[in-house]
Design an enzyme around this catalytic site. Structure first.
Site, short mmCIF file in Angstrom:
data_model
loop_
_atom_site.label_atom_id
_atom_site.label_comp_id
_atom_site.label_asym_id
_atom_site.label_seq_id
_atom_site.Cartn_x
_atom_site.Cartn_y
_atom_site.Cartn_z
N CYS A 79 0.84 -1.21 0.00
CA CYS A 79 0.00 0.00 0.00
C CYS A 79 0.88 1.26 0.00
O CYS A 79 1.48 1.58 -1.01
CB CYS A 79 -0.96 -0.02 1.19
N HIS A 170 -3.71 -5.25 0.49
CA HIS A 170 -3.24 -5.76 1.79
C HIS A 170 -3.34 -7.28 1.83
O HIS A 170 -4.41 -7.82 2.09
CB HIS A 170 -4.06 -5.15 2.92
N GLU A 172 -2.25 -9.20 4.06
CA GLU A 172 -2.29 -9.69 5.44
C GLU A 172 -3.70 -9.86 5.99
O GLU A 172 -3.90 -10.57 6.99
CB GLU A 172 -1.49 -8.75 6.35
#
Length: 512
Positions: A79, A170, A172
């Site tokens: 990001c 993202h 994660e």
């Protein structure tokens, strides 16, 4: 020594989640502020740049030299990190015409190592206000989405001798379906990390480190009955035996029969523990105090005073043991600096300065779920491992308003019924934390032919991973109805039970 990944934190709300996902791969990683210089020790194998609330176009935005990092190790920007790499190399990053937040689908343009076993159209999660409009010359687009032309890219070989990847999304978060695979591709396949960081190896290395650090000296430690302090104490005890002196203070604000039950559990563990009955002192200091912050400070200061007196009675102690865990460490070195105080934390943070001791913190680099895994590997009873978190100030902040002995006993009885009902119904392990709050509210009720004017309690139960965010637990209505009926029938002084359906944020888990 285990291989390591370093995460440079630019202030993203997801930074801790990146670390958790990498550790789930049995690869050790650490987080440090992006403003701190990187130490390139041999164990370090790669660097990840987190997201950020900043815009790369903000003059105040942090901008370490990414190309210099890539001269040493593989780098991946997420990001903000992706936008930073592009901007520093001559690319164009501009404000999006609309904030891109939510689900998107990857359209892979080049089948690179980073996308091994990642299918075309894989769902990812976007959360950004800026967009990479143009890449630097020679950089390659690896994937795009329906709305953005650069969802992933890599740097050319002239940029740095090591691979440099950048993802606008993202990986994660759980909404990125193949995010764990993408992280594995980078950490294991590209950085070459061994997946050998396990609870067993952590225990072995930690015990050896404590033995080398402490030598033949003594350690004193405050215990709470919670998982963090219990696991930390067990590790220290395995390292130095009865040269660890543990102190468990009964502040009169514990749950029903908790002091006796926890002391018995510690004896089974073979810990060298002294129980201290300090109930009267706490009740006296709290008399008439209603402000939540004042109550927390009184309880915290008095705890330190009691512990300090007890510890000073032990001769020649050189170290203070603490159950500090990684989120505490990360929050204390936030990239944003000190944040606004929501509430004071009840811990022994002031003791090292007061007692002039060195710290022993075996869990300093573990998350809460990792502490539990280590505890199970140590063979600890589930009474310690699976116990819900309990606030340091105890029932003192679950009694809204002034604390009295009668109110403590009232709340202990109601809470014991609630917690036991959760256990009996198989719901205890489905919620992250549960507790009962005694409200400073009395209401009219009817019991038999009598009119009553008694207290109200609120039941609280939340689901969470680490307590940083939490949702209210959707407990069955028939369960809540039975608990309410049991409390009202069995606890004289309570005639009304309510259930808290607030999430964090905007509410907090505790009421004070």
């Amino acid at each position: 020594m285990n291989d390591k990944i370093l995460i440079l934190d630019f202030g993203s709300q997801f930074t801790q989640l990146i670390a958790r996902r990498i550790r789930e791969l049995n690869v050790y990683c650490e987080i440090q502020p992006c403003t701190k210089s990187v130490s390139f020790e041999p164990s370090l194998k790669g660097i990840i740049l987190s997201g950020s609330p900043f815009s790369v176009n903000d003059p105040q935005a942090p901008k370490p030299d990414v190309q210099a990092l890539a001269q040493k190790l593989p780098v991946m920007g997420l990001c903000y990190g992706a936008q930073l790499i592009a901007q520093q190399s001559g690319g164009e990053v501009a404000k999006s015409s609309h904030r891109e937040y939510g689900r998107a689908h990857l359209h892979i343009q080049e089948h690179d190592k980073i996308f091994t076993i990642v299918p075309e159209g894989s769902q990812v999660w976007m959360s950004h206000a800026d967009t990479i409009q143009a890449l630097p010359k020679g950089f390659s687009v690896l994937a795009k989405t329906e709305s953005i032309p650069v969802a992933a890219y890599k740097a050319h070989k002239d940029y740095a001798p090591n691979p440099v990847y950048a993802l606008q999304f993202h990986p994660e978060v759980t909404h990125s379906v193949d995010g764990a695979q993408i992280l594995k591709n980078f950490v294991v396949d590209i950085c070459g990390c061994r997946q050998d960081w396990t609870p067993a190896t952590f225990i072995q290395e930690t015990i050896s480190r404590i033995q080398a650090e402490v030598g033949e000296k003594k350690v004193v430690m405050a215990l709470s009955g919670g998982v963090d302090s219990t696991v930390a104490a067990t590790l220290i005890h395995r390292a130095i035996g009865n040269r660890l002196y543990c102190i468990f203070v009964d502040n009169g604000l514990l749950r029903k029969n908790e002091f006796e039950q926890v002391m018995e559990g510690y004896q089974h563990l073979g810990l060298n523990v002294k129980g201290v009955d300090a109930k009267k002192k706490f009740y006296q200091e709290l008399a008439g105090v209603t402000d939540p912050e004042t109550k927390r400070k009184i309880i915290g200061k008095l705890f330190i005073d009691v512990f300090h007196d007890e510890a000073n009675a032990i001769q020649n102690v050189s170290f203070l043991g603490q159950g500090t865990i990684y989120p505490d460490v990360i929050e204390s070195i936030s990239v944003h600096g000190p944040s606004a105080t929501i509430k004071s934390h009840h811990n022994v943070g002031g003791l090292p300065e007061i007692m002039h001791m060195d710290l022993v913190e075996p869990l300093r680099f573990l998350f809460k779920d990792e502490v539990r895994k280590v505890g199970r590997e140590l063979g600890l009873d589930e009474i310690f491992i699976a116990r819900h978190p309990f606030p340091g100030p105890g029932l003192g902040i679950r009694i809204l308003g002034a604390v009295t002995i009668d109110k403590v006993q009232l709340l202990q009885e109601a809470d014991a019924i609630y917690i036991q009902a959760l256990r009996d119904s198989g719901l205890y392990h489905q919620v992250w934390q549960a507790g009962t709050i005694l409200l400073p509210v009395q209401s009219v009720g009817v019991m038999g032919d009598e009119r009553t004017y008694e207290y109200t309690v609120a039941l609280r139960a939340v689901t969470s991973v680490d307590g940083m965010t939490a949702d209210w637990a959707h407990l069955p209505h028939d369960f809540l109805a039975k608990v309410s009926n049991d409390i009202i029938n069995q606890v004289r002084g309570i005639n009304r039970v309510v259930y808290d359906i607030s999430s964090k944020p905007p509410a907090t888990i505790e009421w004070e």
